[in-house]
Design an enzyme around this catalytic site. Structure first.
Site, short mmCIF file in Angstrom:
data_model
loop_
_atom_site.label_atom_id
_atom_site.label_comp_id
_atom_site.label_asym_id
_atom_site.label_seq_id
_atom_site.Cartn_x
_atom_site.Cartn_y
_atom_site.Cartn_z
N HIS A 142 0.81 -1.22 0.00
CA HIS A 142 0.00 0.00 0.00
C HIS A 142 0.84 1.27 0.00
O HIS A 142 0.36 2.35 0.32
CB HIS A 142 -1.02 -0.03 1.14
CG HIS A 142 -2.24 -0.80 0.75
ND1 HIS A 142 -2.16 -2.09 0.27
CD2 HIS A 142 -3.55 -0.48 0.71
CE1 HIS A 142 -3.38 -2.50 -0.03
NE2 HIS A 142 -4.24 -1.55 0.23
N ASP A 182 -6.22 4.83 9.76
CA ASP A 182 -7.63 4.98 9.36
C ASP A 182 -8.12 3.76 8.61
O ASP A 182 -9.28 3.37 8.71
CB ASP A 182 -7.78 6.20 8.43
CG ASP A 182 -7.48 7.48 9.14
OD1 ASP A 182 -7.45 7.48 10.38
OD2 ASP A 182 -7.25 8.49 8.45
N GLU A 191 -9.83 13.75 14.64
CA GLU A 191 -9.22 14.01 13.32
C GLU A 191 -9.93 15.21 12.71
O GLU A 191 -10.85 15.79 13.32
CB GLU A 191 -9.36 12.79 12.39
CG GLU A 191 -8.41 11.67 12.72
CD GLU A 191 -8.16 10.73 11.55
OE1 GLU A 191 -8.63 11.02 10.42
OE2 GLU A 191 -7.50 9.70 11.76
P1 FAD Z 1 4.16 -1.85 2.14
O1 FAD Z 1 3.69 -0.72 1.34
O2 FAD Z 1 4.11 -3.18 1.53
O3 FAD Z 1 5.65 -1.56 2.67
C1 FAD Z 1 6.02 -0.28 3.15
C2 FAD Z 1 7.51 -0.27 3.52
O4 FAD Z 1 7.70 -1.09 4.66
C3 FAD Z 1 8.41 -0.84 2.43
O5 FAD Z 1 9.63 -0.18 2.46
C4 FAD Z 1 8.58 -2.28 2.84
O6 FAD Z 1 9.79 -2.82 2.37
C5 FAD Z 1 8.58 -2.16 4.36
N1 FAD Z 1 8.02 -3.34 5.01
C6 FAD Z 1 6.87 -3.98 4.75
N2 FAD Z 1 6.71 -5.00 5.60
C7 FAD Z 1 7.78 -4.98 6.43
C8 FAD Z 1 8.20 -5.78 7.52
N3 FAD Z 1 7.48 -6.81 7.94
N4 FAD Z 1 9.37 -5.48 8.12
C9 FAD Z 1 10.12 -4.43 7.71
N5 FAD Z 1 9.79 -3.66 6.68
C10 FAD Z 1 8.61 -3.93 6.05
N6 FAD Z 1 -0.74 5.36 7.17
C11 FAD Z 1 -0.98 5.89 8.38
O7 FAD Z 1 -0.06 6.11 9.17
N7 FAD Z 1 -2.26 6.20 8.76
C12 FAD Z 1 -3.33 5.95 7.98
O8 FAD Z 1 -4.45 6.23 8.37
C13 FAD Z 1 -3.10 5.36 6.71
N8 FAD Z 1 -4.13 5.06 5.90
C14 FAD Z 1 -3.88 4.51 4.67
C15 FAD Z 1 -4.96 4.22 3.85
C16 FAD Z 1 -4.75 3.65 2.60
C17 FAD Z 1 -5.92 3.32 1.73
C18 FAD Z 1 -3.42 3.42 2.17
C19 FAD Z 1 -3.17 2.86 0.82
C20 FAD Z 1 -2.34 3.72 2.97
C21 FAD Z 1 -2.56 4.26 4.24
N9 FAD Z 1 -1.51 4.57 5.10
C22 FAD Z 1 -1.75 5.10 6.33
C23 FAD Z 1 -0.13 4.39 4.68
C24 FAD Z 1 0.46 3.09 5.16
O9 FAD Z 1 0.85 3.20 6.51
C25 FAD Z 1 1.68 2.76 4.32
O10 FAD Z 1 1.26 2.55 3.01
C26 FAD Z 1 2.47 1.59 4.81
O11 FAD Z 1 3.49 1.40 3.86
C27 FAD Z 1 1.73 0.30 5.08
O12 FAD Z 1 1.40 -0.40 3.98
P2 FAD Z 1 1.79 -1.95 3.75
O13 FAD Z 1 1.62 -2.76 4.97
O14 FAD Z 1 1.06 -2.32 2.55
O15 FAD Z 1 3.38 -1.85 3.54
#
Ligand code: FAD
Length: 522
Positions: free
Chosen positions: A93, A156, A269
């Site tokens: 994400h 969120d 918020e």
């Molecule tokens: P990814 O996007 O897959 O990874 C993000 C980063 O973390 C990459 O660098 C990856 O290599 C690293 N990573 C992933 N897993 C691990 C692991 N296990 N150990 C170490 N590194 C790792 N953020 C907020 O703070 N508040 C919100 O309310 C919020 N709402 C969101 C709503 C939507 C619809 C979206 C798309 C994003 C939102 N986000 C929010 C952002 C979100 O926190 C980031 O996108 C975050 O990257 C989490 O997504 P993911 O788990 O898919 O991680």
């Protein structure tokens, strides 16, 4: 086995990328590594894309580890290779390719989501041990249904992984009280860039613990997190009130977030919306909480400008609480807020329903195709010192027609953030604002295109730089080490030292583009 890997990787040089025949043989690595999980170098599509939809790349292989041991073996193999990189992918994400590895290995952490789930009671506190690859949505459902417990600090949207948000911060309307998710974790298991599986907490391997929290995946892959939990409420009164003036909005929001626990709402918020009926993504229709609630524009003062402000709050309660007790607590707080008279919307929903509120957005956006379209989002932390100027130019002028999606703005408190973690915050003051410009590229006339939103984001950042605003990008993305040095400022040397110590060859999270893979002399 190492020699086998080495054949494939030559400095991201496209001419030396594996041929299809070679790729077909890559699953043999699985045998040499003795993984319980899988390696696939044909169906890698998932690993080359993310929610942002702005970047794509071609990884060498997509690995679905089955256990922390699998994660460690893969990283160790990369460590022993001359130039392999490894990206942990949470739920993909990210917006700007942060979870990708061009020509390297992508580890789909979701395949480990079921590895840990245990409630732990220690020194009078309660925690839940969960996998780094678990979705917060699943953590919530299990904690509430099996133990009537819940983590205290959320995002969120909960279709995000534990490891993914802990690598950034994890911010929502509870962070004013409990800090971000990175401050609600007592222990981690982390696979470092050398392939070592290390348990770390405040006292044991503390540099790794604090480094990994907000560390953009640079110091290790989180395979387990021990998350602080509290007793879960049954219900939530969810309320929105509207303001015409930014000054009134920020005064009320800041008053609420600085009140002691028990004397404020449980969630605070806010968002900016366009003062118009015509915009379905950013206008009046986005404010009511229920289809039966109408937005009565005759209430808006004539002096109101191009945008209006909505303060969004929530109060937790139990089903056994008498309705009059809830009404009294809510009304006493609302009575102190100077919002536009009668511009109040409220609903009572279950706690789980409240936390899963963005899932409904996901469902309808998936149905109309906008969930899978590009999302050029911009997230920032802007100091209280500069937020009024930011509003005057960015919200009122540059974004007077919206961004085709939510425009969040709400205050947070620095004292709730642990400065030992890797997260970068604005330099000064106790209060700073989260600003999130969450544009969707919509399939209707005059909706902004992805290109337009990307260049608008650049313009906004440049404006903040030119004005000397005290701000940081949240979920940052930069292309050069120089820009990253500027982002971390005085924290850069600590960040760099942690990298040298825990991922000396810069194998991990290459999609963040902070460090270049160093050549192995092993
Ligand atoms: P990814 O996007 O897959 O990874 C993000 C980063 O973390 C990459 O660098 C990856 O290599 C690293 N990573 C992933 N897993 C691990 C692991 N296990 N150990 C170490 N590194 C790792 N953020 C907020 O703070 N508040 C919100 O309310 C919020 N709402 C969101 C709503 C939507 C619809 C979206 C798309 C994003 C939102 N986000 C929010 C952002 C979100 O926190 C980031 O996108 C975050 O990257 C989490 O997504 P993911 O788990 O898919 O991680």
């Amino acid at each position: 086995m190492i020699a086998y890997l080495e054949r494939f990787i030559h400095e991201n040089d496209s001419e030396s990328r594996p041929t299809d025949d070679e790729k077909d043989q890559l699953p043999n690595i699985r045998h040499s590594l003795d993984l319980q999980g899988t390696i696939d170098c044909v169906n890698t599509g998932l690993a080359g894309k993310d929610f942002g939809g702005l970047y794509t790349c071609e990884p060498l292989a997509l690995i679905k580890p089955a256990s922390p041991d699998d994660v460690a073996r893969v990283v160790e193999a990369a460590y022993r290779s001359p130039n392999l990189t490894v990206a942990a992918r949470g739920n993909g994400h990210s917006i700007n390719g942060q979870a990708m590895s061009d020509g390297g290995l992508v580890m789909d952490m979701r395949s480990t989501e079921g590895n840990h789930f245990e409630v732990v009671r220690m020194n009078g506190e309660t925690f839940v041990d969960v996998s780094g690859g678990a979705l917060w949505e699943d953590v919530l459902k299990r904690c509430v249904s099996e133990y009537k417990l819940a983590p205290r600090s959320w995002t969120d949207y909960l279709g995000l992984t534990v490891g993914g948000t802990l690598s950034n911060a994890g911010v929502s309307g509870q962070a004013f009280r409990f800090g971000p998710q990175t401050c609600n974790v007592a222990e981690l298991d982390v696979v470092t860039g050398k392939g070592e599986l290390v348990t770390c907490n405040e006292n044991e391997n503390s540099e790794l613990f604090f480094g990994a929290l907000g560390g953009l995946g640079q110091f290790g892959i989180v395979t387990r997190a021990r998350v602080v939990v509290q007793s879960a409420p049954d219900m939530v009164r969810w309320i929105r009130v509207v303001y015409a003036e930014f000054e009134d909005f920020t005064r009320c929001a800041e008053w609420l977030v600085t009140r002691p626990e028990g004397e404020s709402f449980d969630y605070v918020e806010g968002f900016v919306f366009v003062n118009s009926v015509d915009d379905p993504a950013n206008g009046w229709p986005t404010v009511p909480l229920h289809p039966d609630q109408g937005f009565d524009p005759s209430r808006i003062p004539r002096t109101a400008g191009s945008v209006l402000y909505c303060l969004e709050v929530a109060l937790h309660y139990q089903k056994t609480d008498h309705p009059s007790t809830v009404d009294k607590a809510v009304n006493s707080l609302l009575g102190r807020l100077g919002f536009i008279e009668d511009m109040k919307f409220q609903v009572d929903v279950s706690y789980v329903e409240f936390l899963l509120r963005v899932k409904h957005v996901e469902e309808s956006a998936t149905a109309n195709g906008t969930w899978d379209a590009p999302h050029p989002w911009l997230n920032m932390f802007v100091s209280k010192r500069d937020i009024a100027d930011f509003d005057r130019v960015v919200f009122k002028r540059m974004l007077k027609n919206g961004v085709g999606g939510p425009m969040l703005v709400y205050p947070l408190l620095r004292s709730k953030w642990d400065s030992r973690t890797s997260v970068a915050l604005p330099a000064d003051g106790e209060i700073f604002y989260l600003v999130a410009l969450l544009g969707f590229t919509m399939p209707y006339p005059n909706a902004p295109s992805a290109e337009k939103l990307v260049s608008q984001n650049k313009e906004i950042v440049q404006f903040c730089v030119n004005k000397g605003f005290d701000f940081k990008l949240y979920l940052p993305h930069y292309q050069s080490e120089e820009e990253w040095r500027r982002h971390f400022g005085s924290q850069w040397s600590r960040f760099d030292e942690r990298k040298t110590r825990f991922d000396p060859l810069a194998i991990l999270a290459p999609g963040q583009k902070i460090f270049k893979r160093r050549v192995s002399h092993l």
